[in-house]
Design a protein around this motif. Structure first.
Motif, mmCIF file in Angstrom:
data_model
loop_
_atom_site.group_PDB
_atom_site.id
_atom_site.type_symbol
_atom_site.label_atom_id
_atom_site.label_comp_id
_atom_site.label_asym_id
_atom_site.label_seq_id
_atom_site.Cartn_x
_atom_site.Cartn_y
_atom_site.Cartn_z
ATOM 1 N N GLU A 26 58.036 -32.274 28.502
ATOM 2 C CA GLU A 26 59.329 -32.563 28.447
ATOM 3 C C GLU A 26 59.497 -33.669 29.731
ATOM 4 N N PRO B 230 65.552 -31.046 28.351
ATOM 5 C CA PRO B 230 65.420 -32.334 28.281
ATOM 6 C C PRO B 230 66.694 -33.293 28.691
ATOM 7 N N GLU C 209 66.211 -35.852 31.652
ATOM 8 C CA GLU C 209 66.554 -37.457 31.416
ATOM 9 C C GLU C 209 67.695 -37.943 32.437
ATOM 10 N N ARG D 274 58.178 -36.930 28.803
ATOM 11 C CA ARG D 274 58.961 -37.503 27.849
ATOM 12 C C ARG D 274 60.234 -38.406 28.638
ATOM 13 N N ALA D 275 60.795 -37.581 29.636
ATOM 14 C CA ALA D 275 61.737 -37.954 30.139
ATOM 15 C C ALA D 275 61.269 -39.148 31.285
#
Length: 152
Positions: free
Chosen positions: A128, A90, A94, A131-132
Motif C-alpha cells: 500500500e 490506502p 495517498e 502504491r501510494a
C-alpha cells in the motif's frame, strides 16, 4: 572574598551586607531536574507500543520529520500515532503522498511492525505504501544492545 560582614572605614560599627551567593540550592534543583529528564526521556521515544525485532543495523541520518506507520500486535494500524482502519489506509497514504508531492522530495516512512505479526500482513502494508508513491521506507528494529532503535 569576604567570609563575614565587612566593616566600613571609620569603624563606627555599621557593617555592609555580605555579597556572597549560596549556590547549593541551585545545584540541588539542577540535579533534581537532570534526574527527572533522565527518567522521562526514554519514555517519549515511541507512541505506539510495538515489540520490535532485533537488528545490527545503525540509525539513519535524516533532515525532515518522517512518517511513522506502526502495526501493533493485535493487527491495528497507526499512521503518525493515529489509529487507521485497514480499509481507510490506502486513502490516508495517498493523502500523505499528495501533501508530500508539494515538497522537494518524498518523505521518509518508518515502518514499525510487531515481531509476532504475519509476514504477509507487513508486506500488504508495504504494498500500500508503494502504491501510494511512498517508496522511501525504512524498517525500524531494536538495536544490537536492545536499548536504541535503528532503521534500515
Amino acid at each position: 572574598m569576604a567570609m563575614g560582614p565587612v566593616s566600613r572605614r571609620g569603624g563606627r560599627g555599621r557593617r555592609a551586607p555580605m555579597a556572597d551567593i549560596n549556590v547549593t540550592p541551585l545545584v540541588d534543583v539542577m540535579l533534581v531536574l537532570l534526574i527527572i529528564f533522565m527518567i522521562t526521556a526514554p519514555l517519549l521515544v515511541a507512541g505506539v507500543p510495538v515489540n520490535l525485532p532485533d537488528s545490527r543495523a545503525g540509525a539513519l541520518d535524516q533532515d525532515q520529520k518522517p512518517v511513522s506507520v506502526s502495526l501493533a500486535e493485535g493487527g491495528k494500524i497507526y499512521v503518525n500515532d493515529e489509529e487507521t482502519a485497514e480499509a481507510a489506509l490506502p486513502a490516508r497514504l495517498e493523502a500523505l503522498a499528495a501533501t508530500a508531492a508539494k515538497g522537494p522530495e518524498a518523505p521518509q516512512v518508518y515502518l514499525r511492525a510487531d515481531r509476532g505479526l504475519d509476514y504477509g500482513r507487513v508486506m500488504k502494508v508495504m504494498g500500500e505504501l508503494n502504491r501510494a508513491g511512498l517508496n522511501k521506507v525504512a524498517l525500524v528494529t531494536v538495536g544490537e544492545s536492545g536499548t536504541g532503535e535503528g532503521a534500515r
